[in-house]
Write a protein that holds these residues in place. Structure first.
Motif, short mmCIF file in Angstrom:
data_model
loop_
_atom_site.label_atom_id
_atom_site.label_comp_id
_atom_site.label_asym_id
_atom_site.label_seq_id
_atom_site.Cartn_x
_atom_site.Cartn_y
_atom_site.Cartn_z
N GLN A 227 0.86 -1.31 -0.08
CA GLN A 227 -0.22 -0.01 0.05
C GLN A 227 0.93 1.37 0.06
O GLN A 227 0.69 2.25 -0.88
CB GLN A 227 -0.90 0.02 1.18
CG GLN A 227 -1.72 1.17 1.31
CD GLN A 227 -2.60 1.27 2.56
OE1 GLN A 227 -2.01 1.44 3.65
NE2 GLN A 227 -3.88 1.27 2.41
N TRP A 228 1.77 1.30 0.74
CA TRP A 228 2.26 2.61 1.19
C TRP A 228 3.18 3.20 -0.26
O TRP A 228 3.17 4.48 -0.21
CB TRP A 228 3.51 2.38 2.32
CG TRP A 228 2.54 2.12 3.59
CD1 TRP A 228 2.50 0.91 4.21
CD2 TRP A 228 1.50 2.99 4.23
NE1 TRP A 228 1.54 1.02 5.20
CE2 TRP A 228 1.07 2.25 5.14
CE3 TRP A 228 1.10 4.26 4.03
CZ2 TRP A 228 0.03 2.54 6.21
CZ3 TRP A 228 0.21 4.66 4.77
CH2 TRP A 228 -0.42 4.07 5.88
N LYS A 229 3.98 2.19 -0.65
CA LYS A 229 4.62 2.90 -1.95
C LYS A 229 3.57 3.31 -3.04
O LYS A 229 3.93 4.03 -3.82
CB LYS A 229 5.47 1.66 -2.51
CG LYS A 229 4.75 0.43 -3.21
CD LYS A 229 5.96 -0.51 -3.68
CE LYS A 229 5.29 -1.93 -4.07
NZ LYS A 229 6.19 -2.87 -4.29
N LEU A 230 2.57 2.57 -3.07
CA LEU A 230 1.53 2.96 -3.93
C LEU A 230 0.65 4.38 -3.61
O LEU A 230 0.67 5.14 -4.67
CB LEU A 230 0.53 1.79 -4.02
CG LEU A 230 0.84 0.35 -4.57
CD1 LEU A 230 -0.37 -0.54 -4.60
CD2 LEU A 230 1.58 0.19 -5.74
N LEU A 231 0.33 4.53 -2.62
CA LEU A 231 -0.18 5.79 -2.00
C LEU A 231 1.03 6.76 -2.42
O LEU A 231 0.65 8.10 -2.72
CB LEU A 231 -0.48 5.62 -0.55
CG LEU A 231 -1.67 4.55 0.09
CD1 LEU A 231 -2.13 5.24 1.23
CD2 LEU A 231 -2.76 4.51 -1.27
N GLY A 232 2.16 6.73 -1.96
CA GLY A 232 3.35 7.34 -2.33
C GLY A 232 3.24 8.20 -3.65
O GLY A 232 3.51 9.39 -4.00
N THR A 233 3.38 7.13 -4.72
CA THR A 233 3.13 7.33 -6.10
C THR A 233 1.98 8.32 -6.28
O THR A 233 2.14 9.23 -7.09
CB THR A 233 3.19 6.10 -6.77
OG1 THR A 233 4.13 5.22 -6.47
CG2 THR A 233 3.17 6.18 -8.28
N LEU A 251 1.47 -0.57 9.56
CA LEU A 251 2.28 0.69 9.25
C LEU A 251 3.37 0.25 8.29
O LEU A 251 3.94 -0.91 8.36
CB LEU A 251 2.41 1.31 10.40
CG LEU A 251 1.41 1.74 11.32
CD1 LEU A 251 1.62 1.97 12.77
CD2 LEU A 251 0.54 2.88 10.69
N PRO A 252 4.10 1.38 7.98
CA PRO A 252 5.31 1.12 6.85
C PRO A 252 6.21 0.22 7.46
O PRO A 252 6.95 -0.43 7.06
CB PRO A 252 5.73 2.53 6.44
CG PRO A 252 4.45 3.07 6.73
CD PRO A 252 3.70 2.67 7.67
N GLY A 253 6.60 0.44 9.00
CA GLY A 253 7.59 -0.19 9.60
C GLY A 253 7.44 -1.74 9.89
O GLY A 253 8.01 -2.46 10.46
N GLY A 254 6.10 -2.23 9.69
CA GLY A 254 5.62 -3.69 9.70
C GLY A 254 4.90 -3.90 11.14
O GLY A 254 4.49 -4.75 11.26
N GLU A 255 4.52 -2.78 11.88
CA GLU A 255 3.82 -2.89 13.39
C GLU A 255 2.38 -2.90 12.84
O GLU A 255 2.11 -2.06 11.88
CB GLU A 255 4.19 -2.27 14.10
CG GLU A 255 4.27 -0.63 13.98
CD GLU A 255 5.33 0.09 13.20
OE1 GLU A 255 5.24 1.24 13.46
OE2 GLU A 255 6.25 -0.56 12.39
N MET A 256 1.60 -3.81 13.47
CA MET A 256 0.20 -3.87 13.23
C MET A 256 -0.34 -2.29 13.57
O MET A 256 -0.19 -1.91 14.65
CB MET A 256 -0.72 -4.91 13.76
CG MET A 256 -1.98 -4.83 13.52
SD MET A 256 -2.77 -6.41 14.18
CE MET A 256 -2.41 -7.36 12.96
#
Length: 298
Positions: A227-233, A251-256
């Protein structure tokens, strides 16, 4: 490309129908829990709330009373937000899905733009977590569009591949999509749809009628941890974004995530990092062409 001074519409899908509380405690079941999650999301910058209804025991629901109770609880808590209902379902009659639109009159309703294989695959299991054929024929799409037009509900066109975006063309030519700007969602990360890569965000956005920088509004919905790389784009290219526990639990760091609010806060931070800011609800209504609906007292 965005000049980075435009507001971004941040949407939140606060509960899906696939994940459950044993996977993430932030998933709401009761109307009160939906309202609390909506409050957290709105406080962090969300201006549109996408709703899949559940019964208080967590069972997915397509009943009018559950959509109504959830919507009333959310609006009582946050005052104003763009209310967006799901209409996607497998094995649920179209008329039943139109019934809760007719009775509850959300601002926006999501509309899936093509039939497809819809699946999640686990490389660890060497098997599918789930798999189904998701029917969204032109006849189905037109039936929903006709109902939404009659009810004054703005469709949100969910497109899982580039050809789904192209399915808008005949509907525009037929005069079924007259309310501009269109609201188009590029959904990426479902097996059966387009691969979830930044290049494909750019490719799909170029397929939008009028182009990515035209009058139509578009957002990216990234499924799972891509998700996060897609939202960033999307943010860099001038699009809007959606986050929430329907789409991704981490979250981006892997924590729920502990709440939908944490996911929206990260999306808002990403927008600010590229020089954009979260739209207010009033700004989002103007950008999306969604006037505030007068609602009768509960």
């Amino acid at each position: 490309m965005s000049s980075f001074d435009d507001p971004v519409v941040i949407s939140c899908s606060i509960s899906g129908v696939i994940a459950n509380r044993d996977q993430c405690p932030a998933i709401p079941y009761t109307p009160e829990e939906y309202a609390a999650e909506a409050r957290r999301a709105v406080d962090e910058g969300a201006s549109q709330i996408h709703i899949h209804a559940r019964k208080p025991d967590g069972t997915p629901s397509y009943e009018v009373e559950d959509f109504k109770a959830i919507t009333e609880a959310i609006l009582a808590e946050v005052g104003d937000v763009i209310v967006n209902y799901s209409t996607g379902a497998i094995g649920i009659p179209i008329e039943k899905r139109i019934e809760y639109l007719r009775e509850c009159r959300p601002d926006v309703a999501a509309l899936n733009m093509s039939s497809m294989n819809y699946a999640k695959y686990s490389s660890r299991r060497k098997d599918f977590v789930f798999k189904a054929v998701f029917e969204n024929s032109f006849d189905t799409i037109i039936e929903f569009l006709t109902a939404m037009r009659d009810l004054g509900i703005k469709p949100e066109h969910e497109c899982f591949d580039a050809g789904h975006v192209a399915n808008l063309d005949p509907l525009i030519d037929m005069g079924l999509l007259e309310r501009t700007p269109l609201q188009i969602s590029l959904v990426m990360g479902v097996n059966g749809g387009i691969r979830p890569t930044p290049r494909n965000v750019a490719f799909m956005s170029e397929q939008i009628p009028g182009g990515a920088e035209g009058e139509n509004q578009w957002q990216v919905i990234g499924i799972s941890r891509d998700q996060w790389k897609l939202l960033g784009t999307s943010l860099v290219l001038g699009g809007n974004v959606r986050a929430g526990v329907e789409d991704n639990l981490y979250l981006p760091g892997g924590e729920m995530a502990k709440s939908n609010g944490e996911l929206i806060a990260k999306a808002r931070q990403m927008a600010e990092d590229v020089g954009r800011r979260a739209a207010t609800v009033a700004e989002a209504r103007e950008l999306l062409g969604v006037p505030k609906r007068e609602r009768s007292p509960a």
